[in-house]
Write an enzyme that holds these catalytic residues in place. Structure first.
Site, PDB file in Angstrom:
ATOM      1  CB  THR A 181      13.785  -0.511  -3.768  1.00  0.00           C
ATOM      2  OG1 THR A 181      13.307  -1.595  -2.952  1.00  0.00           O
ATOM      3  CG2 THR A 181      14.765   0.321  -2.958  1.00  0.00           C
TER       4      THR A 181
ATOM      5  CD  GLU B 249       0.854  -2.504   1.593  1.00  0.00           C
ATOM      6  OE1 GLU B 249       1.148  -1.556   0.855  1.00  0.00           O
ATOM      7  OE2 GLU B 249       1.300  -2.630   2.751  1.00  0.00           O
TER       8      GLU B 249
ATOM      9  CB  THR C  58       0.758   3.116  -4.214  1.00  0.00           C
ATOM     10  OG1 THR C  58      -0.195   2.822  -3.191  1.00  0.00           O
ATOM     11  CG2 THR C  58       0.763   4.607  -4.488  1.00  0.00           C
TER      12      THR C  58
ATOM     13  CE  LYS D 296      -3.172   4.498  -3.114  1.00  0.00           C
ATOM     14  NZ  LYS D 296      -2.257   4.401  -1.907  1.00  0.00           N
TER      15      LYS D 296
ATOM     16  CG  ASN E 114       4.509  -2.462   4.050  1.00  0.00           C
ATOM     17  OD1 ASN E 114       4.259  -1.315   3.758  1.00  0.00           O
ATOM     18  ND2 ASN E 114       3.576  -3.413   4.072  1.00  0.00           N
TER      19      ASN E 114
ATOM     20  CB  THR F 151      -1.013   5.934   1.675  1.00  0.00           C
ATOM     21  OG1 THR F 151       0.002   6.005   2.650  1.00  0.00           O
ATOM     22  CG2 THR F 151      -1.084   7.143   0.807  1.00  0.00           C
TER      23      THR F 151
END
Length: 461
Positions: free
Chosen positions: A461, A325, A199, A227, A456, A238
């Site tokens: 979007t 991230e 993702t 992942k 985040n 996740t």
């Protein structure tokens, strides 16, 4: 004299500040700094294949595969560890029920979609997860490569992505045959499948290796893909993981081996302190390489397999942290001289999820007081004695540690040396609690950057 009005200049600055530099799979190539973690080749388990297909689960994904299929050529043993979040995603519920119904036997495949988590989606979400599994089974049955044994689905289902949205299940079902016919055993097949489950990951996470067992002369193989880049914290950390081996292992010892390995790997990482609704790590063992089966939870083979899988799972889990991230640092937090392993783990985990520690690391600020503060508020820990606690930075290059606090007394910190250590990508924080005790634990984490908020802030979007 500038002809641009002040409010226009302000708007321009805001637009520039909001431009994303983050390179997720749907948006660009793998960052140069991450390419070294992507394998150019691998050695894969006998009797397993991987495939992928493009569905477009997320409307913005018009290019990259987002459906992955991992399959065994024969029914195999399977085990899994799932999230402890009370809002458990539909695929978690369906896969847990399937493994329980089958007692971990006769499993053929794992099917994964990215782009939508199928979490908090009510009865419809459960129906969609069931459909994903059953329609994957049908691919094998229609191709005369499998049969219905009367015990229900043979497929573990996983989903990852946005929470609270229904899957485009018809689109997924229509592309399942494509993923099935794309199955293959080459490195490219495995790498494509690893890419398809991503993702916000910036690179596919794939590891493979060979190993042996004491009772056999056979060479065995492991492959794992995972992942995760955000919403990562035990328990589970996740995040999805699929591991396959051609070693012969019965379901009961396989479950114990996996559960033990997860404790020191995927349950010992933290990116942002959030535990997902979808976390699942599953392992399949088909015995295709032959040899004596592991049938009990004791003996030399069981012990060797447990150690092998734990080391393997740690390597996989570390890749998740390295792709945190917006992260710029890979941080090992080691807590030693604790009364119990649980004490050491709680302290390390508390430090790992402290926003103040993580932002200081990003800013290359040797603010060790934040580390000490987090150590002091770790819940349920008996081992912390302020006058016996020490904190150090351990450089990744093997040079001398930088002592920050020694037995409760602050050191005169060389700020220039601290800045050099904190400028490196890898860093270890060492916390010593009390010389009276000898238990230790390690947790891997990363820093918090401006980019984490950006990623985040516009995730949907």
């Amino acid at each position: 004299m500038s002809l641009v009005r002040p409010n226009v200049r302000l708007l321009c600055r805001r637009v520039i500040n909001q431009i994303r530099t983050y390179a997720a799979p749907g948006e660009g190539a793998i960052p140069l700094s991450k390419k070294k973690y992507v394998p150019a080749s691998g050695t894969y388990p006998l009797g397993f294949q991987a495939g992928s297909a493009h569905v477009g689960v997320k409307a913005s994904n018009t290019r990259f595969d987002d459906l992955a299929l991992i399959a065994s050529e024969s029914p195999c043993s399977a085990a899994a560890v799932f999230t402890t979040n009370k809002f458990q995603a539909a695929p978690v519920t369906v896969s847990r029920d399937m493994l329980k119904r089958r007692s971990g036997s006769g499993v053929r495949a794992v099917v994964v979609n990215s782009g939508c988590a199928n979490a908090v989606t009510g009865k419809g979400g459960i129906e969609d997860a069931v459909t994903m599994g059953e329609q994957t089974d049908q691919c094998f049955i229609r191709d005369n490569n499998g049969e219905d044994d009367g015990n229900g689905s043979r497929t573990i289902v996983m989903s990852t992505g946005v929470i609270g949205q229904r899957l485009p299940i018809r689109k997924i079902v229509d592309k399942l045959p494509t993923a099935y016919f794309n199955l293959g055993d080459t490195h490219d097949h495995w790498l494509s499948a690893a890419r398809a489950i991503c993702t916000t990951d910036t690179f596919p996470k794939l590891v493979s290796r060979t190993f042996s067992l004491p009772s056999s002369s056979e060479e065995y193989h492991l492959v794992g893909m995972t992942k995760g880049a955000g919403m990562i914290h035990p328990n589970m950390a996740t995040l999805l993981g699929i591991i396959c081996t051609d070693a012969p292992i019965d379901p009961k010892p396989l479950q114990e081996i996996l559960t033990s390995a997860i404790t020191k790997s995927f349950n010992s990482i933290s990116i942002d302190g959030d535990t997902s609704t979808n976390d699942t790590v599953a392992i399949l063992a088909n015995g295709a390489a032959g040899g004596k089966p592991i049938t009990t939870t004791s003996g030399a083979d069981f012990q060797a397999m447990q150690e092998t899988l734990t080391e393997f799972a740690i390597d996989l889990a570390k890749l998740v942290v390295r792709d945190g991230e917006g992260a710029t640092k890979f941080v090992t937090i080691k807590v030693v001289n604790a009364k119990t392993y649980q004490d050491a783990k709680r302290v390390a985990s508390t430090i790992a999820r402290s926003p103040l520690v993580k932002t200081a690391l990003y800013g290359k600020d040797a603010n060790w007081g934040r580390i000490l503060c987090a150590t002091g508020y770790a819940e349920g820990v008996e081992s912390v004695v302020p006058e016996e606690t020490s904190v150090s930075f351990i450089p990744a290059d093997g040079s001398e540690e930088l002592k920050l606090l020694v037995k409760g007394e602050p050191e005169q910190v060389d700020e220039a040396r601290a800045a050099e250590i904190l400028a490196e990508e890898d860093l270890q924080i060492l916390v010593k609690l009390s010389e009276k005790y000898d238990k230790e634990a390690v947790v891997w984490t990363c820093d918090f950057s401006h980019e984490y908020v950006t990623i985040n802030g516009d995730y949907r979007t």
